[in-house]
Design an enzyme around this catalytic site. Structure first.
Site, short mmCIF file in Angstrom:
data_model
loop_
_atom_site.label_atom_id
_atom_site.label_comp_id
_atom_site.label_asym_id
_atom_site.label_seq_id
_atom_site.Cartn_x
_atom_site.Cartn_y
_atom_site.Cartn_z
N LYS A 181 -44.09 -79.10 -62.50
CA LYS A 181 -42.71 -78.87 -61.64
C LYS A 181 -42.91 -77.49 -60.78
O LYS A 181 -42.45 -77.48 -59.83
CB LYS A 181 -41.71 -78.67 -62.92
N LYS A 214 -41.22 -65.73 -58.36
CA LYS A 214 -41.76 -66.49 -59.53
C LYS A 214 -42.49 -67.56 -59.24
O LYS A 214 -43.61 -67.83 -59.67
CB LYS A 214 -40.56 -66.81 -60.44
#
Length: 299
Positions: free
Chosen positions: A243, A173
């Protein structure tokens, strides 16, 4: 008695995912720190509201979570009234959050000591895919438990893929989102070149989309028109992409891979957030490029 599935974190992604489980007839136990998120799920049949993450785990054979960051994931799993405090031996937990591999490995080890199996199941897709049940799940962890969680993954998503042992889903991911973030900045620069050099916006869009060249990608097709229309309504916020880029950089450094393009991408996203565009769609990194050239790319 019908086996219950738990869901913790009922926000932008988790709320629609849990709703789809309830609508599919799954007996559901849910918890969120926000009362309004809990109230929305309470309207659906077969949903039980829990008092804490521990309460969810105590009532569920499988628990899913969709949470914002490492710190909250650690707290929900390992903190007071967390999943570890309430789950029975044999429970399977699945974290759909985008977090560091280190967080997953820490949680997996702690839960394994209690005979609880932890799976990392991060997602590709954003809020629209969560609503329509078209998420793609990358599954890391004990492959023998895949059959246990597959019925739920199939309700919430269109596809899932087992990618390796614990934290493999997180790594895939993060690499994916790092690449996606670099693409977003590169597309913004290309569109700026298009506008500044006098190329017709629609002509350039159609050449890239239909020409069969290597510049085509799903991000370009889904976002270039929106950028030209000045539409930055969020499906995945720029501050969340910042982030994720930071986590991807941590992974790159741990793997000793130089990533100068990803580092520049982080600086560009940081500038977007610092300028107040963090709550807009991650394509709002385009505003930084607009600022640099002194004009909007929209019509």
């Amino acid at each position: 008695m019908t086996e219950r599935v738990g869901f913790i974190g009922l926000g932008t992604m988790g709320g629609p995912m849990a709703s789809n489980l309830a609508k599919a007839g799954k007996a559901l136990v849910v918890y969120d720190a926000t009362a309004t998120a809990m109230a929305a799920l309470a309207k659906l049949p077969g949903v039980t509201l829990a008092k804490s993450a521990a309460d969810v785990a105590a009532q569920s054979a499988v628990v899913f979570s969709a949470l914002p960051n490492d710190a909250i994931v650690r707290q929900v799993y390992l903190g007071v009234d967390g999943i570890a405090a309430g789950a029975r031996a044999g429970t399977v937990t699945c974290d759909c959050s985008t977090v560091s591999p280190e967080a997953t490995l820490e949680i997996s080890k702690a839960l394994a000591a209690k005979s609880i199996t932890h799976m990392d199941t991060p997602m590709l897709g954003s809020q629209p895919q969560a609503v329509t049940g078209e998420i793609f799940f990358m599954v890391g962890g004990d492959q023998a438990k895949l059959a246990t969680i597959t019925p739920y993954l199939e309700v919430m998503g269109k596809l899932h893929m087992y990618v390796g042992p614990s934290a493999s889903g997180n790594r895939v991911k993060l690499i994916h989102n790092g690449l996606g973030a670099v693409t977003a900045v590169a597309v913004a620069e290309a569109l700026a070149m298009c506008v500044q050099s006098g190329v017709d916006r629609d002509t350039f869009y159609e050449v890239v989309r239909k020409g069969g060249g290597m510049a085509y990608g799903t991000y370009f097709e889904r976002r270039a028109k929106r950028i030209f229309d000045g539409d930055f309504s969020p499906t995945f916020m720029a501050e969340l992409m910042l982030k994720d880029v930071g986590l991807a950089l941590d992974l790159a450094r741990a793997a000793k891979v130089p990533t100068p393009m990803l580092e520049e991408t982080q600086r560009t996203y940081a500038e977007a957030v610092e300028n107040g565009w963090g709550k807009e769609d991650f394509s709002a990194v385009t505003h930084v490029i607009e600022k640099r050239i002194g004009r909007k790319l929209s019509r």
